[in-house]
Each structure stands twice: as C-alpha cells, then as structure tokens.
Design an enzyme around this catalytic site. Structure first.
Site, PDB file in Angstrom:
ATOM      1  N   SER A  21      95.523  64.680  82.163  1.00  0.00           N
ATOM      2  CA  SER A  21      96.413  65.813  81.913  1.00  0.00           C
ATOM      3  C   SER A  21      95.678  67.137  81.741  1.00  0.00           C
ATOM      4  O   SER A  21      96.300  68.206  81.827  1.00  0.00           O
ATOM      5  CB  SER A  21      97.280  65.550  80.680  1.00  0.00           C
ATOM      6  OG  SER A  21      96.504  65.587  79.501  1.00  0.00           O
ATOM      7  N   LYS A  99      95.392  69.519  74.574  1.00  0.00           N
ATOM      8  CA  LYS A  99      96.069  70.478  75.451  1.00  0.00           C
ATOM      9  C   LYS A  99      95.489  71.871  75.171  1.00  0.00           C
ATOM     10  O   LYS A  99      94.690  72.066  74.268  1.00  0.00           O
ATOM     11  CB  LYS A  99      97.583  70.509  75.207  1.00  0.00           C
ATOM     12  CG  LYS A  99      98.292  69.173  75.279  1.00  0.00           C
ATOM     13  CD  LYS A  99      98.372  68.599  76.676  1.00  0.00           C
ATOM     14  CE  LYS A  99      99.106  67.266  76.693  1.00  0.00           C
ATOM     15  NZ  LYS A  99      98.978  66.583  78.009  1.00  0.00           N
TER      16      LYS A  99
END
Length: 216
Positions: A21, A99
């Site tokens: 990701s 993230k």
C-alpha cells in the site's frame, strides 16, 4: 526484554512492511521480503505530526474489520514470534498500519472531477511520490488517476485527527474507505505510534524516508 520494552515505549521500534500500500516509498507484498523500517517517537515529543510525514498508527475500530491474528497457538512459537516482532523480523500482532499524512485537524480534503490532485483547502497537494503508473485502472466514470481512485469528499478533518493515504493510491485501504465511521475515516493523534525515518533492511534499500511539505 525490559530494555526492549522501554525502547519501544519511549524511543522507537522496527516494523516489517507486509503489504504494497505504500509503494514505491516502502516495499512489501505477500510472500516477499518486505522493508524493515525504523520508526521513532522522539520527534513527536517536540512537535506535532505534519502533512507529508509517513507514520505508523493503530487503526480505529472501522479499520479493524478483517484483521486476523497470525500468531501460533503454540506458546513457545508465539513467544518467539513476539520477540521477533520487536526487532522487525515478524510483523507485530496488532492492527498497526503505515500511511502518509495528507491533512490535519481543521483542514478540508477532497478530490473531485477535474481536480489535478488530492486537494487540501482547495489547493492541490504534491503527489510526486505516489506510484505511477497506478497498480489498478481507475474507472473514469467514478474517479481519476489524479484522485488515486474514486472521487471523495469534501471531508473536514476533526481537530486532533489526521487524514491518511497510501502512496500506492489505487491499492490502499486508507482514510477514503472509512469515511462513514465516527472519525470520518481520520486517525486520532493518540493512535500515532511514530514517524518513519528510514529503511534499514534489506541492505539494497537502506535509506531515509522523505517527508515533503506536500501542501507547499
């Protein structure tokens, strides 16, 4: 073990990247050798997290859906796995995610048809670090490559919270996919474990992790 617990609680920790990701910034995939990253807490004793920082955080309840423990039922093996997680040999048995911060409390984030990038307070953010070309094609009827997938927002980030996105925009279940929860998909500051400073393994990928001022 006591020293390791103290270091992890107050200084930092090594984490294993298990997914893709955050490509191309951080490498990880099922069955491959993922990056080991150094995550430190000291920076956030002196200042608040900022947009552009890559951070490790604990997901809120809506992010926990589908999370499964991968620890062995054998107490000896489970103990070894836990020790291994302290030094980045095994992923922690927690729903910790990595993230990039896109927006902070009080800011409005969105991406609509015609926008050149993800927008914060009506201005485009720097997206020079995202994966190109995208992993998955984007349906032009519902989204765009500039948005990294479906259109979303506008969302005003609650005070003390942060809006998170993966650098691999079309392959990241980030704040965009939790907009219906009590935090509007954002993460409370107290859930942030630390700032990613560097990749320490494998040797071929050793280096610092950039934290550009994406709203400049």
């Amino acid at each position: 073990m006591v020293i390791m617990v103290i270091l992890q609680t107050f200084i930092g920790r090594v984490y294993l990247i298990p997914s893709a990701s955050m490509e191309p910034t951080l490498h990880g995939c099922q069955g491959c050798t993922g990056d080991r990253i150094a995550v430190e807490k000291v920076s956030y004793y002196l200042s608040d997290p900022e947009p552009g920082d890559v951070v490790v955080f604990e997901g809120t309840d809506s992010w926990d859906v589908g999370f499964e423990s991968h620890r062995s039922q054998n107490p000896v093996i489970r103990g070894l796995q836990t020790v291994g997680s302290y030094v980045g040999l095994v992923a922690p048995d927690e729903n910790n995610l990595v993230k990039r911060i896109i927006a902070q409390g009080g800011q409005t984030v969105s991406c609509q048809e015609g926008d050149p990038a993800v927008m914060v307070d009506g201005k485009p953010t720097d997206q020079s670090f995202i994966l190109q070309p995208p992993t998955y094609p984007v349906d032009p009827a519902t989204g765009s490559e500039a948005c990294g997938g479906p259109y979303f927002g506008p969302v005003t980030v609650p005070e003390g919270h942060y809006f998170m996105m993966g650098d691999n925009r079309t392959n990241s279940l980030d704040s965009r996919y939790h907009l219906g929860d009590e935090h509007q998909g954002t993460i409370p500051e107290e859930n942030i474990k630390g700032k990613v400073q560097a990749i320490i393994l494998p040797l071929s990928r050793i280096g610092s992790v950039d934290d550009p001022d994406i709203q400049a």
